[in-house]
Scaffold this active site. Structure first.
Site, PDB file in Angstrom:
ATOM      1  N   ARG A   1       0.859  -1.189   0.000  1.00 59.70           N
ATOM      2  CA  ARG A   1       0.000   0.000   0.000  1.00 59.70           C
ATOM      3  C   ARG A   1       0.891   1.234   0.000  1.00 59.70           C
ATOM      4  O   ARG A   1       2.100   1.146   0.159  1.00 59.70           O
ATOM      5  CB  ARG A   1      -0.922  -0.007   1.218  1.00 59.70           C
ATOM      6  N   GLY A   2       0.237   2.402  -0.122  1.00 57.75           N
ATOM      7  CA  GLY A   2       0.992   3.648  -0.229  1.00 57.75           C
ATOM      8  C   GLY A   2       1.227   3.934  -1.705  1.00 57.75           C
ATOM      9  O   GLY A   2       1.610   3.041  -2.461  1.00 57.75           O
ATOM     10  N   ALA A   3       0.970   5.174  -2.113  1.00 58.17           N
ATOM     11  CA  ALA A   3       0.932   5.477  -3.545  1.00 58.17           C
ATOM     12  C   ALA A   3       2.201   5.078  -4.320  1.00 58.17           C
ATOM     13  O   ALA A   3       2.105   4.379  -5.344  1.00 58.17           O
ATOM     14  CB  ALA A   3       0.613   6.960  -3.733  1.00 58.17           C
TER      15      ALA A   3
ATOM     16  N   GLN B   1      -2.844   2.399   9.763  1.00 55.80           N
ATOM     17  CA  GLN B   1      -1.510   2.556   9.157  1.00 55.80           C
ATOM     18  C   GLN B   1      -0.595   3.401  10.043  1.00 55.80           C
ATOM     19  O   GLN B   1       0.629   3.219  10.050  1.00 55.80           O
ATOM     20  CB  GLN B   1      -1.627   3.204   7.768  1.00 55.80           C
TER      21      GLN B   1
ATOM     22  N   ASP C   1      -2.110  10.688  -2.345  1.00 53.42           N
ATOM     23  CA  ASP C   1      -2.390   9.626  -3.320  1.00 53.42           C
ATOM     24  C   ASP C   1      -2.635  10.196  -4.707  1.00 53.42           C
ATOM     25  O   ASP C   1      -2.480   9.503  -5.705  1.00 53.42           O
ATOM     26  CB  ASP C   1      -3.586   8.795  -2.860  1.00 53.42           C
TER      27      ASP C   1
ATOM     28  N   LYS D   1      -5.223   9.921   2.640  1.00 49.14           N
ATOM     29  CA  LYS D   1      -5.957   9.052   3.570  1.00 49.14           C
ATOM     30  C   LYS D   1      -7.048   9.822   4.328  1.00 49.14           C
ATOM     31  O   LYS D   1      -6.830  10.949   4.770  1.00 49.14           O
ATOM     32  CB  LYS D   1      -4.941   8.432   4.539  1.00 49.14           C
TER      33      LYS D   1
HETATM   34  O1  MRU Z   1      -4.832   3.064   1.923  1.00 46.65           O
HETATM   35  P1  MRU Z   1      -3.368   3.306   1.900  1.00 46.65           P
HETATM   36  O2  MRU Z   1      -2.673   2.819   3.113  1.00 46.65           O
HETATM   37  O3  MRU Z   1      -2.719   2.833   0.619  1.00 46.65           O
HETATM   38  O4  MRU Z   1      -3.252   4.903   1.895  1.00 46.65           O
HETATM   39  C1  MRU Z   1      -1.975   5.475   1.856  1.00 46.65           C
HETATM   40  C2  MRU Z   1      -1.987   6.943   2.020  1.00 46.65           C
HETATM   41  O5  MRU Z   1      -3.018   7.575   2.060  1.00 46.65           O
HETATM   42  C3  MRU Z   1      -0.671   7.630   2.049  1.00 46.65           C
HETATM   43  O6  MRU Z   1      -0.734   8.779   2.837  1.00 46.65           O
HETATM   44  C4  MRU Z   1      -0.289   8.030   0.620  1.00 46.65           C
HETATM   45  O7  MRU Z   1      -0.328   6.928  -0.253  1.00 46.65           O
HETATM   46  C5  MRU Z   1       1.042   8.640   0.560  1.00 46.65           C
HETATM   47  S1  MRU Z   1       2.263   7.403   0.761  1.00 46.65           S
HETATM   48  C6  MRU Z   1       3.735   7.959   0.518  1.00 46.65           C
END
Ligand code: MRU
Length: 330
Positions: free
Chosen positions: A44-46, A185, A226, A237
């Site tokens: 996960r995470g962009a 998270q 994201d 998020k």
């Molecule tokens: O649902 P997730 O855990 O994939 O959401 C992740 C986020 O919202 C992060 O803040 C975002 O991807 C930035 S990560 C460097």
């Protein structure tokens, strides 16, 4: 340690659903396995999703190289495994653009996506740390939301990368990690990364953020994205918007740190972004499997929200600092 990589013909990644209890690795050999891992947030995470998508196309190219229909289905499956982070579809389509050149070319492109994200993390950490010092002075007390560290990228991180850079420089005071309901998270992953780095931190429930700011316990909010729209609206998020409102009310900076790969100039404003809705179970199921509310209770569970650009002090990418508070635009 890399969060995700290509190892001996398969995708290997840290299983983020098992943290902080267990640091374990998943080895994924098919597109379906990888798409499933993306859907349940094992990765996960962009930025990490962008790398996962690109490596997934490399898996597909090896397995279905001569079957255009199977390849198209694999590309669709990966690109839509989650809808909100622009990096996922971007990584998938970048690697898919090399499909006519064969599996080796696809893999080379996917590894380039990986390497660019690693380089971007390093650059963002430096630029983000410099800006936070400029805005807050030495020894800032920072609040961050969700997880934006090495676990959300390949190594390093975006917003948390900048926070850890301040720690390495010896000029960070402390961090509040917002727990990030419902999948935690912040409480699970950011806490794990901050603990390993030896940072002084506390975890707070999401709703406490604005009050901690109002009480003068936070000097700036720093978080990731994201998708950053052409007008600067930032999708991140769920809970980010509330922190932005709290920061504005408290008169403290609200800083977004994200790579250029998260900037989506094709999307004009946050209103155009598809926000992932994840259903009732993860909000209303207790760890022991029982339901939190009365039987039949339904949850509203948007996984992301939109912070309007006028609440954002600055956006830091790997290449530039955009001071929205001074009227600068993307
Ligand atoms: O649902 P997730 O855990 O994939 O959401 C992740 C986020 O919202 C992060 O803040 C975002 O991807 C930035 S990560 C460097």
């Amino acid at each position: 340690m890399r969060t995700i990589d290509w190892v001996d013909g398969a995708v290997e990644l840290i299983d983020q659903t098992a943290l902080p209890d267990r640091l374990s690795t998943l080895r994924l050999e098919t597109v379906e396995e990888l798409a499933d891992a993306i859907g349940r947030l094992a990765v996960r995470g962009a930025p990490a999703l962008g790398v996962a998508g690109a490596l997934g196309v490399a898996l597909a190219a090896r397995r279905h190289g001569s079957d255009p229909e199977a390849l198209a289905a694999a590309v669709r499956r990966l690109a839509t495994a989650r809808p909100t982070a622009v990096n996922l579809a971007l990584g998938v389509h970048r690697a898919a653009g090399r499909l006519p050149d064969g599996p080796d070319a696809v893999l080379a492109e996917a590894l380039a996506v990986r390497d660019e994200e690693i380089a971007a993390s390093e650059a963002m950490a430096r630029l983000g740390a410099d800006l936070l010092l400029e805005l807050c002075g030495d020894r800032p007390r920072l609040l961050t939301h969700c997880n934006t560290g090495g676990l959300a990228t390949v190594v390093g991180g975006t917003a948390l990368g900048a926070v850890l850079e301040l720690h390495r420089r010896g000029v960070l005071d402390s961090v509040v990690a917002s727990e990030t309901r419902p999948l935690l998270q912040g409480a699970r992953l950011t806490a794990w990364e901050l603990d390993r780095a030896g940072v002084d931190f506390r975890v707070a429930v999401d709703g406490a953020g604005p009050f901690l700011m109002a009480r003068g316990e936070v000097d700036a909010v720093v978080l990731g994205a994201d998708r950053i729209c052409a007008n600067g609206d930032t999708v991140n998020k769920i809970g980010s918007y509330a922190h932005a409102l709290g920061a504005r009310r408290a008169g403290i900076p609200f800083v977004v740190v994200a790579p250029e790969s998260t900037v989506d100039l094709a999307t004009a404003t946050g209103a155009e972004v598809q926000i992932e809705d994840r259903g009732t179970a993860e909000v209303l199921t207790r760890p022991d499997g029982a339901s939190v509310g009365p039987a039949g209770t339904r949850a509203a569970n948007p996984a992301f929200d939109v912070t309007p650009h006028d609440l954002i002090t600055a956006i830091v990418t790997d290449r530039r600092v955009i001071r929205l508070d001074r009227g600068e635009r993307l």
